[in-house]
Write a protein that holds these residues in place. Structure first.
Motif, PDB file in Angstrom:
ATOM      1  N   TYR A  90       0.924  -1.286  -0.058  1.00  0.00           N
ATOM      2  CA  TYR A  90      -0.033   0.006  -0.018  1.00  0.00           C
ATOM      3  C   TYR A  90       1.109   1.385   0.113  1.00  0.00           C
ATOM      4  O   TYR A  90       2.048   1.094   0.427  1.00  0.00           O
ATOM      5  CB  TYR A  90      -0.794   0.028   1.117  1.00  0.00           C
ATOM      6  CG  TYR A  90      -0.269   0.203   2.680  1.00  0.00           C
ATOM      7  CD1 TYR A  90      -0.178   1.361   3.164  1.00  0.00           C
ATOM      8  CD2 TYR A  90       0.070  -0.910   3.356  1.00  0.00           C
ATOM      9  CE1 TYR A  90       0.694   1.478   4.189  1.00  0.00           C
ATOM     10  CE2 TYR A  90       0.950  -0.579   4.329  1.00  0.00           C
ATOM     11  CZ  TYR A  90       1.152   0.404   4.973  1.00  0.00           C
ATOM     12  OH  TYR A  90       1.656   0.369   6.220  1.00  0.00           O
ATOM     13  N   THR A  92       0.918   5.159   1.321  1.00  0.00           N
ATOM     14  CA  THR A  92       0.139   6.298   2.311  1.00  0.00           C
ATOM     15  C   THR A  92       0.843   7.451   2.108  1.00  0.00           C
ATOM     16  O   THR A  92       2.039   7.584   1.938  1.00  0.00           O
ATOM     17  CB  THR A  92       0.616   5.517   3.758  1.00  0.00           C
ATOM     18  OG1 THR A  92      -0.081   6.634   4.643  1.00  0.00           O
ATOM     19  CG2 THR A  92       1.985   5.170   4.196  1.00  0.00           C
ATOM     20  N   TYR A  93       0.081   8.400   2.185  1.00  0.00           N
ATOM     21  CA  TYR A  93       0.397   9.973   2.306  1.00  0.00           C
ATOM     22  C   TYR A  93       0.990  10.181   3.844  1.00  0.00           C
ATOM     23  O   TYR A  93       1.702  11.485   3.734  1.00  0.00           O
ATOM     24  CB  TYR A  93      -0.964  10.765   1.816  1.00  0.00           C
ATOM     25  CG  TYR A  93      -1.100  10.797   0.561  1.00  0.00           C
ATOM     26  CD1 TYR A  93      -0.444  11.551  -0.372  1.00  0.00           C
ATOM     27  CD2 TYR A  93      -2.299   9.941   0.034  1.00  0.00           C
ATOM     28  CE1 TYR A  93      -0.938  11.345  -1.747  1.00  0.00           C
ATOM     29  CE2 TYR A  93      -2.525   9.899  -1.343  1.00  0.00           C
ATOM     30  CZ  TYR A  93      -1.592  10.654  -2.310  1.00  0.00           C
ATOM     31  OH  TYR A  93      -2.410  10.419  -3.788  1.00  0.00           O
ATOM     32  N   ARG A  94       0.999   9.304   4.671  1.00  0.00           N
ATOM     33  CA  ARG A  94       1.602   9.780   6.076  1.00  0.00           C
ATOM     34  C   ARG A  94       2.926  10.067   5.876  1.00  0.00           C
ATOM     35  O   ARG A  94       3.622  10.825   6.491  1.00  0.00           O
ATOM     36  CB  ARG A  94       1.114   8.655   7.034  1.00  0.00           C
ATOM     37  CG  ARG A  94      -0.515   8.768   7.361  1.00  0.00           C
ATOM     38  CD  ARG A  94      -0.701   7.663   8.432  1.00  0.00           C
ATOM     39  NE  ARG A  94       0.150   7.624   9.619  1.00  0.00           N
ATOM     40  CZ  ARG A  94       0.063   8.309  10.580  1.00  0.00           C
ATOM     41  NH1 ARG A  94      -1.126   8.988  10.778  1.00  0.00           N
ATOM     42  NH2 ARG A  94       0.655   8.229  11.577  1.00  0.00           N
ATOM     43  N   CYS A  98       5.644   3.424   0.034  1.00  0.00           N
ATOM     44  CA  CYS A  98       4.968   2.222  -0.100  1.00  0.00           C
ATOM     45  C   CYS A  98       5.518   1.152   0.928  1.00  0.00           C
ATOM     46  O   CYS A  98       6.658   1.277   1.024  1.00  0.00           O
ATOM     47  CB  CYS A  98       5.255   1.548  -1.491  1.00  0.00           C
ATOM     48  SG  CYS A  98       4.303   2.667  -2.761  1.00  0.00           S
ATOM     49  N   ASN A 101       1.741  -4.549   4.856  1.00  0.00           N
ATOM     50  CA  ASN A 101       0.986  -4.660   6.189  1.00  0.00           C
ATOM     51  C   ASN A 101       1.370  -6.118   7.110  1.00  0.00           C
ATOM     52  O   ASN A 101       0.938  -7.097   6.768  1.00  0.00           O
ATOM     53  CB  ASN A 101      -0.541  -5.005   5.880  1.00  0.00           C
ATOM     54  CG  ASN A 101      -1.357  -5.018   7.300  1.00  0.00           C
ATOM     55  OD1 ASN A 101      -0.876  -4.638   8.371  1.00  0.00           O
ATOM     56  ND2 ASN A 101      -2.945  -5.271   7.181  1.00  0.00           N
TER      57      ASN A 101
END
Length: 283
Positions: A90, A92-94, A98, A101
């Protein structure tokens, strides 16, 4: 957002896998090389006679061994990423990165233990090694300088201090955040982004530290730049057959051993026969 191949974005999936691998190898490689660098410096200063026989090949072998161990430690991560949690990739913009999990049920139980041990040996242990070797290096250098009634060179002192400070500032926040992740705590967005920025700072800082403090490194870079610049200034000669020929002022082909093109006209008379030329005019 989960990066899936169902929409046909195979390029994005590949870049996600590649980015995760590069982050691991670059970060872990910088930590390992910095740890080895400070340790080798301490051995050279502490035991100059025993390490006097070391050569450049010794350093090359040490770096190759470190990279071999690093790649071997990365192989279990590669196996888990490609065969267990591949579909959990995935973006994430945090963190603008990439990742996978690893808390999903697809993760094998042994990998959690392996990741914890790798965190202790690959992050916590190098942190203390760099701090201790840097401190001991300064102590040994100061004692050696005092015995010889000399001052410690600021270049060497600055290199050791800056390397240790940057390494500490870069790695210590990441150790805290990673430990929080293992316990299930999620840090704030500002803390997470700042921590990732600091880890990248350690990757890029060593070049500038040596550029500022190490004179031999600056001379090496100057020589490299001069060598590339001199290549562009070389005059091109006309190649005819197996030898290079130049032309004299009259447009005739000159003898390849001539020092000056004007001498070539003296070597060939009006009749076309070659004349004897003194050896002083030849190379």
């Amino acid at each position: 957002a989960v990066v899936s191949t169902q929409s046909g974005h195979y390029g994005r999936v590949f870049m996600g896998h590649a980015q995760n691998a590069v982050n691991y190898l670059a970060g872990s490689g910088t930590i390992s090389l910095t740890c080895a660098l400070t340790s080798v410096k301490l051995l050279i200063v502490k035991y100059p006679l025993k390490t006097g026989t070391w050569s450049d090949k010794t350093g090359y072998k040490l770096c190759a061994a470190l990279w071999g161990v690093l790649i071997a430690s990365w192989l279990p991560w590669l196996v888990v990423n490609m065969f267990y949690v591949r579909e959990t990739l995935y973006f994430t913009y945090r963190t603008y990165l990439c990742s996978y999990n690893y808390f999903s049920p697809l993760t094998p139980p042994w990998f959690t233990v392996y990741a914890s041990v790798g965190f202790l040996l690959g992050t916590i242990l190098p942190f203390f090694v760099v701090m201790m070797t840097s401190l001991l290096l300064l102590v040994v250098a100061c004692r050696a300088a005092s015995r010889q009634r000399q001052r410690v060179r600021w270049q060497g002192f600055g290199t050791v201090v800056l390397t240790a400070v940057v390494f500490c500032v870069s790695l210590l926040p990441w150790n805290v955040v990673y430990a929080a992740f293992l316990t299930g705590m999620i840090p704030s967005l500002t803390v997470l982004r700042s921590t990732i920025f600091l880890t990248n700072l350690n990757v890029n800082a060593n070049f500038f530290i040596y550029l500022i403090t190490v004179k031999s490194f600056k001379e090496f870079l100057k020589n490299v730049v001069r060598s590339f610049a001199s290549r562009g200034r070389r005059k091109k000669t006309r190649k005819v057959g197996p030898i290079h020929l130049v032309k004299n002022s009259q447009g005739k082909k000159a003898h390849p051993l001539c020092v000056r093109p004007t001498i070539c006209s003296q070597m060939v008379g009006k009749s076309g026969k070659k004349k004897k030329v003194p050896t002083a005019t030849l190379r």
